[in-house]
Design a protein around this motif. Sequence first.
Motif, PDB file in Angstrom:
ATOM      1  N   MET A  50       0.855  -1.183   0.000  1.00 47.20           N
ATOM      2  CA  MET A  50       0.000   0.000   0.000  1.00 47.20           C
ATOM      3  C   MET A  50       0.893   1.235   0.000  1.00 47.20           C
ATOM      4  SD  MET A  50      -1.459   0.180   3.947  1.00 47.20           S
ATOM      5  CE  MET A  50      -2.228  -1.427   3.923  1.00 47.20           C
ATOM      6  N   SER A  51       0.441   2.269  -0.686  1.00 47.13           N
ATOM      7  CA  SER A  51       1.219   3.501  -0.754  1.00 47.13           C
ATOM      8  C   SER A  51       0.471   4.643  -0.083  1.00 47.13           C
ATOM      9  CB  SER A  51       1.537   3.857  -2.211  1.00 47.13           C
ATOM     10  OG  SER A  51       0.356   4.196  -2.909  1.00 47.13           O
ATOM     11  N   PHE A  52       1.238   5.625   0.387  1.00 47.49           N
ATOM     12  CA  PHE A  52       0.715   6.814   1.047  1.00 47.49           C
ATOM     13  C   PHE A  52       1.250   8.026   0.296  1.00 47.49           C
ATOM     14  CE2 PHE A  52       0.930   3.366   3.982  1.00 47.49           C
ATOM     15  CZ  PHE A  52      -0.123   3.501   4.862  1.00 47.49           C
ATOM     16  N   TRP A  53       0.356   8.701  -0.420  1.00 42.23           N
ATOM     17  CA  TRP A  53       0.734   9.853  -1.251  1.00 42.23           C
ATOM     18  C   TRP A  53       0.537  11.102  -0.408  1.00 42.23           C
ATOM     19  CZ3 TRP A  53      -2.105  11.155  -6.497  1.00 42.23           C
ATOM     20  CH2 TRP A  53      -1.317  12.058  -7.222  1.00 42.23           C
ATOM     21  N   MET A  54       1.612  11.554   0.243  1.00 36.35           N
ATOM     22  CA  MET A  54       1.496  12.640   1.216  1.00 36.35           C
ATOM     23  C   MET A  54       2.466  13.760   0.891  1.00 36.35           C
ATOM     24  SD  MET A  54       1.019  10.437   4.745  1.00 36.35           S
ATOM     25  CE  MET A  54       0.597  11.914   5.696  1.00 36.35           C
ATOM     26  N   ALA A  55       1.941  14.998   0.875  1.00 40.30           N
ATOM     27  CA  ALA A  55       2.714  16.171   0.482  1.00 40.30           C
ATOM     28  C   ALA A  55       3.895  16.404   1.413  1.00 40.30           C
ATOM     29  CB  ALA A  55       1.812  17.401   0.479  1.00 40.30           C
ATOM     30  N   THR A  56       4.932  17.013   0.873  1.00 42.81           N
ATOM     31  CA  THR A  56       6.057  17.452   1.691  1.00 42.81           C
ATOM     32  C   THR A  56       5.548  18.412   2.760  1.00 42.81           C
ATOM     33  OG1 THR A  56       7.550  17.268  -0.198  1.00 42.81           O
ATOM     34  CG2 THR A  56       8.282  18.623   1.652  1.00 42.81           C
ATOM     35  N   GLY A  57       5.928  18.169   4.006  1.00 44.83           N
ATOM     36  CA  GLY A  57       5.465  19.021   5.099  1.00 44.83           C
ATOM     37  C   GLY A  57       4.221  18.505   5.791  1.00 44.83           C
ATOM     38  N   PHE A  75      -3.074  12.327   0.236  1.00 41.68           N
ATOM     39  CA  PHE A  75      -3.039  13.685   0.782  1.00 41.68           C
ATOM     40  C   PHE A  75      -1.891  14.420   0.102  1.00 41.68           C
ATOM     41  CE2 PHE A  75      -3.250  16.902   4.215  1.00 41.68           C
ATOM     42  CZ  PHE A  75      -4.629  17.047   4.267  1.00 41.68           C
ATOM     43  N   ASN A  76      -1.952  14.410  -1.239  1.00 40.02           N
ATOM     44  CA  ASN A  76      -0.896  15.036  -2.022  1.00 40.02           C
ATOM     45  C   ASN A  76      -0.970  16.558  -1.901  1.00 40.02           C
ATOM     46  OD1 ASN A  76      -3.043  15.770  -3.653  1.00 40.02           O
ATOM     47  ND2 ASN A  76      -2.554  14.347  -5.293  1.00 40.02           N
ATOM     48  N   LEU A  77      -0.148  17.263  -2.653  1.00 40.08           N
ATOM     49  CA  LEU A  77      -0.059  18.714  -2.503  1.00 40.08           C
ATOM     50  C   LEU A  77      -1.407  19.395  -2.716  1.00 40.08           C
ATOM     51  CD1 LEU A  77       1.680  21.201  -2.020  1.00 40.08           C
ATOM     52  CD2 LEU A  77       2.219  21.233  -4.458  1.00 40.08           C
ATOM     53  N   ALA A  78      -2.152  18.934  -3.719  1.00 42.83           N
ATOM     54  CA  ALA A  78      -3.457  19.540  -3.998  1.00 42.83           C
ATOM     55  C   ALA A  78      -4.398  19.382  -2.806  1.00 42.83           C
ATOM     56  CB  ALA A  78      -4.059  18.917  -5.252  1.00 42.83           C
ATOM     57  N   GLU A  79      -4.460  18.153  -2.249  1.00 46.76           N
ATOM     58  CA  GLU A  79      -5.334  17.901  -1.097  1.00 46.76           C
ATOM     59  C   GLU A  79      -4.839  18.662   0.123  1.00 46.76           C
ATOM     60  OE1 GLU A  79      -8.161  16.165  -1.197  1.00 46.76           O
ATOM     61  OE2 GLU A  79      -7.815  15.943  -3.361  1.00 46.76           O
ATOM     62  N   PHE A  80      -3.533  18.719   0.299  1.00 45.21           N
ATOM     63  CA  PHE A  80      -2.895  19.417   1.412  1.00 45.21           C
ATOM     64  C   PHE A  80      -3.319  20.890   1.428  1.00 45.21           C
ATOM     65  CE2 PHE A  80       1.273  20.902   3.429  1.00 45.21           C
ATOM     66  CZ  PHE A  80       0.995  20.354   4.669  1.00 45.21           C
ATOM     67  N   LYS A 132      -5.930  22.269  -0.325  1.00 43.28           N
ATOM     68  CA  LYS A 132      -7.391  22.393  -0.236  1.00 43.28           C
ATOM     69  C   LYS A 132      -7.885  22.306   1.197  1.00 43.28           C
ATOM     70  CE  LYS A 132      -8.396  20.442  -4.824  1.00 43.28           C
ATOM     71  NZ  LYS A 132      -8.873  19.230  -5.530  1.00 43.28           N
ATOM     72  N   GLU A 133      -7.217  21.482   1.996  1.00 43.53           N
ATOM     73  CA  GLU A 133      -7.635  21.308   3.389  1.00 43.53           C
ATOM     74  C   GLU A 133      -7.113  22.415   4.295  1.00 43.53           C
ATOM     75  OE1 GLU A 133      -9.708  19.041   4.724  1.00 43.53           O
ATOM     76  OE2 GLU A 133     -10.139  18.370   2.674  1.00 43.53           O
ATOM     77  N   GLY A 134      -6.371  23.370   3.728  1.00 45.15           N
ATOM     78  CA  GLY A 134      -5.930  24.524   4.493  1.00 45.15           C
ATOM     79  C   GLY A 134      -4.632  24.351   5.243  1.00 45.15           C
ATOM     80  N   TYR A 135      -3.884  23.267   4.943  1.00 46.53           N
ATOM     81  CA  TYR A 135      -2.621  23.039   5.648  1.00 46.53           C
ATOM     82  C   TYR A 135      -1.433  23.651   4.903  1.00 46.53           C
ATOM     83  CZ  TYR A 135      -5.150  19.661   8.519  1.00 46.53           C
ATOM     84  OH  TYR A 135      -6.038  19.066   9.377  1.00 46.53           O
ATOM     85  N   GLY A 136      -1.491  23.697   3.591  1.00 47.40           N
ATOM     86  CA  GLY A 136      -0.353  24.167   2.811  1.00 47.40           C
ATOM     87  C   GLY A 136      -0.433  25.644   2.506  1.00 47.40           C
ATOM     88  N   LYS A 137       0.532  26.135   1.786  1.00 43.30           N
ATOM     89  CA  LYS A 137       0.567  27.544   1.389  1.00 43.30           C
ATOM     90  C   LYS A 137      -0.300  27.746   0.150  1.00 43.30           C
ATOM     91  CE  LYS A 137       5.218  28.256   3.208  1.00 43.30           C
ATOM     92  NZ  LYS A 137       4.714  28.791   4.464  1.00 43.30           N
ATOM     93  N   HIS A 138      -0.806  28.959  -0.001  1.00 43.14           N
ATOM     94  CA  HIS A 138      -1.565  29.300  -1.203  1.00 43.14           C
ATOM     95  C   HIS A 138      -0.575  29.490  -2.350  1.00 43.14           C
ATOM     96  CE1 HIS A 138      -5.003  29.735   1.383  1.00 43.14           C
ATOM     97  NE2 HIS A 138      -4.360  30.614   2.118  1.00 43.14           N
ATOM     98  N   ILE A 139      -0.810  28.793  -3.440  1.00 41.80           N
ATOM     99  CA  ILE A 139       0.141  28.787  -4.549  1.00 41.80           C
ATOM    100  C   ILE A 139      -0.448  29.511  -5.751  1.00 41.80           C
ATOM    101  CG2 ILE A 139       1.444  27.325  -6.149  1.00 41.80           C
ATOM    102  CD1 ILE A 139       1.408  25.169  -3.958  1.00 41.80           C
ATOM    103  N   TYR A 140       0.304  30.493  -6.241  1.00 39.30           N
ATOM    104  CA  TYR A 140      -0.097  31.200  -7.452  1.00 39.30           C
ATOM    105  C   TYR A 140       1.022  31.066  -8.475  1.00 39.30           C
ATOM    106  CZ  TYR A 140      -1.117  34.880 -10.795  1.00 39.30           C
ATOM    107  OH  TYR A 140      -1.368  35.564 -11.966  1.00 39.30           O
ATOM    108  N   VAL A 141       0.688  30.631  -9.682  1.00 37.41           N
ATOM    109  CA  VAL A 141       1.670  30.500 -10.749  1.00 37.41           C
ATOM    110  C   VAL A 141       1.477  31.657 -11.721  1.00 37.41           C
ATOM    111  CG1 VAL A 141       2.545  29.051 -12.606  1.00 37.41           C
ATOM    112  CG2 VAL A 141       1.686  27.991 -10.519  1.00 37.41           C
ATOM    113  N   SER A 142       2.488  32.483 -11.831  1.00 31.52           N
ATOM    114  CA  SER A 142       2.401  33.664 -12.693  1.00 31.52           C
ATOM    115  C   SER A 142       2.339  33.263 -14.157  1.00 31.52           C
ATOM    116  CB  SER A 142       3.607  34.573 -12.462  1.00 31.52           C
ATOM    117  OG  SER A 142       3.633  35.607 -13.414  1.00 31.52           O
ATOM    118  N   SER A 143       1.650  34.074 -14.938  1.00 25.59           N
ATOM    119  CA  SER A 143       1.551  33.815 -16.375  1.00 25.59           C
ATOM    120  C   SER A 143       2.739  34.385 -17.133  1.00 25.59           C
ATOM    121  CB  SER A 143       0.256  34.428 -16.935  1.00 25.59           C
ATOM    122  OG  SER A 143       0.246  35.823 -16.719  1.00 25.59           O
TER     123      SER A 143
END
Length: 415
Positions: free
Chosen positions: A117-124, A291-296, A298-309
């Motif tokens: 079994m694998s656990f897909w969990m974001a850094t941090g 609980f990858n980066l996207a889920e991390f 969305k759940e309010g644990y990670g930083k808000h990420i903005y990718v400039s155009s």
Amino acid sequence: MADLYLQNIVNDIRLEDLPEQWQGFNFSRFSKDKTLFDFQQKALENALRGLWLFYKDKNADKQSMFNRYRLNGLEEDLDYDTQKKQDSKTVKYLLEYDKDYPVVDSKISFSCFINRMSFWMATGSGKTLVIVKLIELLGTLMSRGEIPKKDILFLTCREDLLDQFKKHVEEFNSYNFDTRIQLKSLKDYGSVKQQNALPLTKNEITVFCYRSDLISDEQKDKTVDFRNYDNNGEWYIILDEAHKGEKDPTTKKEDSKRQMLYSILSRNGFLFNFSATFTDQIDFITCVFNFNLAEFVKEGYGKHIYVSSGNIDAFRDRNDFSPAEKQKIVLKTLLLLTYINKHVEKIRDIDSTLYHRPLLLTLVNSVDVEDSDLELFFIELEKIARGAVNTDLIQTAKEELIQEFSNDAKFTFED
């Protein structure tokens, strides 16, 4: 990305419906200063559900587990084709264990590798805390006789990650008096077994640990030959960021020889794979907790990420962009950094501990070649530092930034 079948399967199992011996675990307690977040406890609960499915009725039934995947919609062909990979080193080793990996019509069934079994969990997200608690869970289930008694092996790819694991185990041991984790080097495996020191006491869990990149098919000073530690495949193996394979020097493709060695070592046990970045389809399909980066985020644990155009390809080909365009891109980066720093000063007037001092991280494609991306970036940086920049260009850079953020700018992973 493939469907996360195992997570979907275990989500249908209610913890309260498990047998009594599979209940009563404290998934939150870690140390005096740490308790696990809800999502970390969820990872352990899913692990418990998955282990119960595999070992229920005290029977490790790979075929039954494989059939459950099929009933839940698995249609992908994950069988290992020995013909297609006949030049691969991994075939050679699998064929050495033909009792556990029988070949039918030149293929080894995916069911032979289903004990994982694998656990897909974001850094941090605190993977190491979950790993330590997973070890506690395995020890408890073994002591209760619900899963077979096997040796536990922890493997990670870097020395700093190994040190981090050891510190977390030490912290766990300092607070938990009813369970103690005893760490041993894999190289001491033979002497530990000879001394009959496994387990040492009723509530002690012995865990062997080593660098995953030093597991190989030859024995050297630090590198170990997996065959010397085979243990009849009776390992519970826990991988931390150790899933990546090796590049074949002839094909330049990832052979994943080392990944297959982990599977062989745990063929009669179980494999737990933790990472923030999976690439292998089998890790997605056997993912028990996502609980990858996207889920991390969305759940309010990670930083808000903005990718400039903004176009960051300007430095790849110095003929595609004018010097002014390249300078403007660097100006935009520095303007944004300055803007953030100004806001940090205002925040620190309120509370000096609320935010860190921002840092600019620049990623480039080339460093040690002529006209490298890094060199061209510093050339533009030097011009700005010397004041060799047109004031109109600065104003244009500001206006373009304002325009970009005014056009309903969206965060990545969230609204």
